[in-house]
Write a protein that holds these residues in place. Structure first.
Motif, PDB file in Angstrom:
ATOM      1  N   VAL A 134      15.872 -49.935  84.525  1.00 54.94           N
ATOM      2  CA  VAL A 134      14.730 -50.707  84.025  1.00 54.94           C
ATOM      3  C   VAL A 134      13.514 -49.788  83.895  1.00 54.94           C
ATOM      4  O   VAL A 134      13.116 -49.126  84.860  1.00 54.94           O
ATOM      5  CB  VAL A 134      14.424 -51.896  84.952  1.00 54.94           C
ATOM      6  CG1 VAL A 134      13.079 -52.521  84.606  1.00 54.94           C
ATOM      7  CG2 VAL A 134      15.527 -52.942  84.833  1.00 54.94           C
ATOM      8  N   THR A 135      12.957 -49.738  82.688  1.00 57.20           N
ATOM      9  CA  THR A 135      11.794 -48.882  82.434  1.00 57.20           C
ATOM     10  C   THR A 135      10.513 -49.681  82.234  1.00 57.20           C
ATOM     11  O   THR A 135       9.426 -49.117  82.348  1.00 57.20           O
ATOM     12  CB  THR A 135      12.040 -48.009  81.191  1.00 57.20           C
ATOM     13  OG1 THR A 135      12.418 -48.837  80.087  1.00 57.20           O
ATOM     14  CG2 THR A 135      13.151 -47.009  81.467  1.00 57.20           C
ATOM     15  N   ARG A 136      10.636 -50.973  81.916  1.00 58.65           N
ATOM     16  CA  ARG A 136       9.442 -51.802  81.747  1.00 58.65           C
ATOM     17  C   ARG A 136       9.612 -53.095  82.534  1.00 58.65           C
ATOM     18  O   ARG A 136      10.617 -53.799  82.373  1.00 58.65           O
ATOM     19  CB  ARG A 136       9.205 -52.137  80.268  1.00 58.65           C
ATOM     20  CG  ARG A 136       7.850 -52.821  80.030  1.00 58.65           C
ATOM     21  CD  ARG A 136       7.618 -53.147  78.559  1.00 58.65           C
ATOM     22  NE  ARG A 136       8.393 -54.309  78.136  1.00 58.65           N
ATOM     23  CZ  ARG A 136       9.307 -54.318  77.179  1.00 58.65           C
ATOM     24  NH1 ARG A 136       9.617 -53.186  76.551  1.00 58.65           N
ATOM     25  NH2 ARG A 136       9.941 -55.416  76.853  1.00 58.65           N
ATOM     26  N   VAL A 137       8.657 -53.384  83.409  1.00 56.02           N
ATOM     27  CA  VAL A 137       8.674 -54.602  84.208  1.00 56.02           C
ATOM     28  C   VAL A 137       7.591 -55.546  83.684  1.00 56.02           C
ATOM     29  O   VAL A 137       6.749 -55.149  82.874  1.00 56.02           O
ATOM     30  CB  VAL A 137       8.461 -54.287  85.703  1.00 56.02           C
ATOM     31  CG1 VAL A 137       9.557 -53.360  86.212  1.00 56.02           C
ATOM     32  CG2 VAL A 137       7.088 -53.660  85.940  1.00 56.02           C
ATOM     33  N   PRO A 138       7.574 -56.821  84.115  1.00 53.17           N
ATOM     34  CA  PRO A 138       6.532 -57.738  83.651  1.00 53.17           C
ATOM     35  C   PRO A 138       5.132 -57.174  83.881  1.00 53.17           C
ATOM     36  O   PRO A 138       4.867 -56.506  84.893  1.00 53.17           O
ATOM     37  CB  PRO A 138       6.785 -58.992  84.490  1.00 53.17           C
ATOM     38  CG  PRO A 138       8.253 -58.949  84.776  1.00 53.17           C
ATOM     39  CD  PRO A 138       8.570 -57.505  84.955  1.00 53.17           C
ATOM     40  N   GLU A 139       4.242 -57.462  82.928  1.00 55.82           N
ATOM     41  CA  GLU A 139       2.896 -56.894  82.970  1.00 55.82           C
ATOM     42  C   GLU A 139       2.145 -57.234  84.246  1.00 55.82           C
ATOM     43  O   GLU A 139       1.252 -56.499  84.674  1.00 55.82           O
ATOM     44  CB  GLU A 139       2.086 -57.378  81.757  1.00 55.82           C
ATOM     45  CG  GLU A 139       2.614 -56.892  80.417  1.00 55.82           C
ATOM     46  CD  GLU A 139       3.613 -57.860  79.795  1.00 55.82           C
ATOM     47  OE1 GLU A 139       4.439 -58.429  80.537  1.00 55.82           O
ATOM     48  OE2 GLU A 139       3.554 -58.047  78.566  1.00 55.82           O
ATOM     49  N   THR A 140       2.505 -58.344  84.873  1.00 54.15           N
ATOM     50  CA  THR A 140       1.856 -58.748  86.120  1.00 54.15           C
ATOM     51  C   THR A 140       2.267 -57.866  87.286  1.00 54.15           C
ATOM     52  O   THR A 140       1.628 -57.894  88.343  1.00 54.15           O
ATOM     53  CB  THR A 140       2.211 -60.206  86.452  1.00 54.15           C
ATOM     54  OG1 THR A 140       3.640 -60.322  86.526  1.00 54.15           O
ATOM     55  CG2 THR A 140       1.664 -61.154  85.391  1.00 54.15           C
ATOM     56  N   GLY A 141       3.347 -57.103  87.114  1.00 51.05           N
ATOM     57  CA  GLY A 141       3.833 -56.246  88.192  1.00 51.05           C
ATOM     58  C   GLY A 141       4.702 -56.966  89.202  1.00 51.05           C
ATOM     59  O   GLY A 141       5.134 -56.372  90.189  1.00 51.05           O
ATOM     60  N   SER A 142       4.977 -58.251  88.973  1.00 53.91           N
ATOM     61  CA  SER A 142       5.818 -59.013  89.897  1.00 53.91           C
ATOM     62  C   SER A 142       6.737 -59.927  89.103  1.00 53.91           C
ATOM     63  O   SER A 142       6.536 -60.152  87.908  1.00 53.91           O
ATOM     64  CB  SER A 142       4.951 -59.843  90.847  1.00 53.91           C
ATOM     65  OG  SER A 142       4.159 -60.778  90.127  1.00 53.91           O
ATOM     66  N   GLY A 143       7.756 -60.453  89.765  1.00 50.66           N
ATOM     67  CA  GLY A 143       8.733 -61.301  89.104  1.00 50.66           C
ATOM     68  C   GLY A 143       9.881 -60.493  88.550  1.00 50.66           C
ATOM     69  O   GLY A 143       9.828 -59.261  88.450  1.00 50.66           O
ATOM     70  N   GLY A 144      10.943 -61.201  88.186  1.00 50.73           N
ATOM     71  CA  GLY A 144      12.097 -60.536  87.607  1.00 50.73           C
ATOM     72  C   GLY A 144      12.989 -59.839  88.607  1.00 50.73           C
ATOM     73  O   GLY A 144      13.762 -58.948  88.232  1.00 50.73           O
ATOM     74  N   ASP A 145      12.912 -60.233  89.882  1.00 47.31           N
ATOM     75  CA  ASP A 145      13.805 -59.630  90.874  1.00 47.31           C
ATOM     76  C   ASP A 145      15.260 -59.958  90.535  1.00 47.31           C
ATOM     77  O   ASP A 145      15.563 -60.949  89.849  1.00 47.31           O
ATOM     78  CB  ASP A 145      13.505 -60.165  92.272  1.00 47.31           C
ATOM     79  CG  ASP A 145      12.096 -59.825  92.748  1.00 47.31           C
ATOM     80  OD1 ASP A 145      11.416 -59.026  92.087  1.00 47.31           O
ATOM     81  OD2 ASP A 145      11.690 -60.390  93.778  1.00 47.31           O
ATOM     82  N   THR A 146      16.172 -59.146  91.034  1.00 45.75           N
ATOM     83  CA  THR A 146      17.594 -59.453  90.940  1.00 45.75           C
ATOM     84  C   THR A 146      18.136 -59.682  92.346  1.00 45.75           C
ATOM     85  O   THR A 146      17.885 -58.891  93.257  1.00 45.75           O
ATOM     86  CB  THR A 146      18.383 -58.328  90.254  1.00 45.75           C
ATOM     87  OG1 THR A 146      17.877 -58.148  88.918  1.00 45.75           O
ATOM     88  CG2 THR A 146      19.854 -58.669  90.165  1.00 45.75           C
ATOM     89  N   LEU A 147      18.865 -60.792  92.504  1.00 47.72           N
ATOM     90  CA  LEU A 147      19.525 -61.117  93.765  1.00 47.72           C
ATOM     91  C   LEU A 147      20.985 -60.691  93.686  1.00 47.72           C
ATOM     92  O   LEU A 147      21.604 -60.757  92.620  1.00 47.72           O
ATOM     93  CB  LEU A 147      19.451 -62.619  94.039  1.00 47.72           C
ATOM     94  CG  LEU A 147      18.076 -63.274  93.976  1.00 47.72           C
ATOM     95  CD1 LEU A 147      18.200 -64.778  94.214  1.00 47.72           C
ATOM     96  CD2 LEU A 147      17.143 -62.649  94.992  1.00 47.72           C
ATOM     97  N   PHE A 148      21.514 -60.257  94.809  1.00 46.37           N
ATOM     98  CA  PHE A 148      22.916 -59.875  94.894  1.00 46.37           C
ATOM     99  C   PHE A 148      23.549 -60.604  96.074  1.00 46.37           C
ATOM    100  O   PHE A 148      22.875 -60.891  97.077  1.00 46.37           O
ATOM    101  CB  PHE A 148      23.058 -58.365  95.080  1.00 46.37           C
ATOM    102  CG  PHE A 148      22.547 -57.564  93.916  1.00 46.37           C
ATOM    103  CD1 PHE A 148      23.383 -57.235  92.867  1.00 46.37           C
ATOM    104  CD2 PHE A 148      21.218 -57.156  93.855  1.00 46.37           C
ATOM    105  CE1 PHE A 148      22.915 -56.492  91.782  1.00 46.37           C
ATOM    106  CE2 PHE A 148      20.735 -56.413  92.786  1.00 46.37           C
ATOM    107  CZ  PHE A 148      21.601 -56.092  91.738  1.00 46.37           C
ATOM    108  N   ALA A 149      24.850 -60.909  95.966  1.00 49.58           N
ATOM    109  CA  ALA A 149      25.567 -61.619  97.029  1.00 49.58           C
ATOM    110  C   ALA A 149      26.857 -60.883  97.359  1.00 49.58           C
ATOM    111  O   ALA A 149      27.621 -60.505  96.457  1.00 49.58           O
ATOM    112  CB  ALA A 149      25.866 -63.058  96.616  1.00 49.58           C
ATOM    113  N   ASN A 150      27.110 -60.715  98.643  1.00 48.58           N
ATOM    114  CA  ASN A 150      28.252 -59.974  99.170  1.00 48.58           C
ATOM    115  C   ASN A 150      29.468 -60.908  99.217  1.00 48.58           C
ATOM    116  O   ASN A 150      29.540 -61.818 100.038  1.00 48.58           O
ATOM    117  CB  ASN A 150      27.900 -59.469 100.572  1.00 48.58           C
ATOM    118  CG  ASN A 150      28.976 -58.610 101.186  1.00 48.58           C
ATOM    119  OD1 ASN A 150      30.156 -58.736 100.876  1.00 48.58           O
ATOM    120  ND2 ASN A 150      28.569 -57.727 102.097  1.00 48.58           N
TER     121      ASN A 150
END
Length: 292
Positions: A134-150
């Motif tokens: 990922v080279t560009r994130v939301p302009e707010t600098g937050s949000g768009g996390d990715t969750l992972f599950a084992n």
């Protein structure tokens, strides 16, 4: 939480983690994910670095590399350390057949991966894993996390009776379902994959059992009636989504690469940043047929 579940968690969290000489490994949780530092992925890895990254991958399943300046060729070279590259299922005309662009903006009405899933389980041989840069994130600098599950732990936390029941079952995976459930048809010319896989499989490198279910692609448990299949699958999907101890969260920063094991990890791209956008490129590695 049931005693057998607590025992399973304790066995995993008290295991001895390997010491590393060429990389630094900082776990995200005791059970899933790690940030890796000390590497410049724009350069070829030494044999020692390659071995330690592979060991960390099998231990933590999700690896996060920050502050990487990568070209598409760098990206593909690093992915190639783990095996042949997996071609994009529906490449855009004139695009690199091994690089999938992941992009969203204020005009987006949906984003890829906004639910718990493995990638491409309708394929006879789903991918080993994916590397999203990922080279560009939301302009707010937050949000768009990715969750992972084992999904190893998802299996371990089931009761012994449920484990035994599921080990005898297989399920049908249909690559058309993501479109059909939106009232659409797959794109013209798309050769829709369909496969039958066990619900409990063993990791091909470690032999550990894991729960192999996938809401976007699974249509039915073969050995059950439709009503029974729906009840069992809904329970298992809820188990993955509603058991926080299975999960870790990756917060994206510009120039971050995340590599996850598609065989034993589900992921969920959280779309909580509309109307802002983000951009990344994903390269996947060819896998093998899931086996019980």
């Amino acid at each position: 939480m049931e005693r057998f579940a607590l025992d399973a968690i304790e066995r995993l969290t008290t295991r001895t983690h390997q010491a590393y000489d060429t990389i630094a490994v900082d776990p995200l949780t005791p059970l899933l994910g790690a940030e890796i530092s000390g590497l410049d992925l724009s350069k070829e890895l030494t044999p020692e670095q390659e071995k330690e990254v592979k060991d960390a991958f099998l231990t933590h399943h999700v690896l996060v590399f920050r502050d990487q300046d990568l070209s598409p060729d760098d990206h593909k070279r690093f992915a190639g350390v783990f095996g042949p590259l997996h071609p994009v299922a529906l490449p855009a005309e004139g695009s690199d057949p091994y690089v999938l662009e992941i992009s969203s903006s204020r005009t987006s009405r949906w984003v890829a991966g906004d639910s718990w899933h493995h990638d491409g389980t309708a394929d006879a041989e789903p991918s080993l894993g994916s590397m999203l840069y990922v080279t560009r994130v939301p302009e707010t600098g937050s949000g768009g996390d990715t969750l992972f599950a084992n999904m190893h732990l998802a299996y371990d936390l089931l009761s012994p009776a449920m484990q035994t029941f599921l080990e005898e079952l297989t399920a049908l995976h249909n690559g058309a379902l993501p479109w059909l459930r939106k009232g659409q048809n797959p794109p013209p010319g798309y050769d829709v994959p369909r496969s039958e896989h066990p619900i409990v499989v063993r990791h091909p490198d470690t032999g550990r059992k894991l729960l192999f279910v996938n809401n976007p692609y699974m249509s039915k448990i073969t050995q059950l009636s439709q009503a029974e299949s729906t009840a069992v699958l809904d329970m298992l999907y809820s188990h993955v989504a509603r058991t926080p101890v299975l999960q870790c969260r990756v917060r994206w920063q510009p120039n971050t690469l995340v590599f996850w094991d598609n065989r034993c990890v589900q992921h969920h791209a959280v779309w909580d940043y509309f109307p802002h956008g983000r951009y990344g490129q994903r390269v996947s590695i060819t896998g093998t047929r899931p086996r019980a």
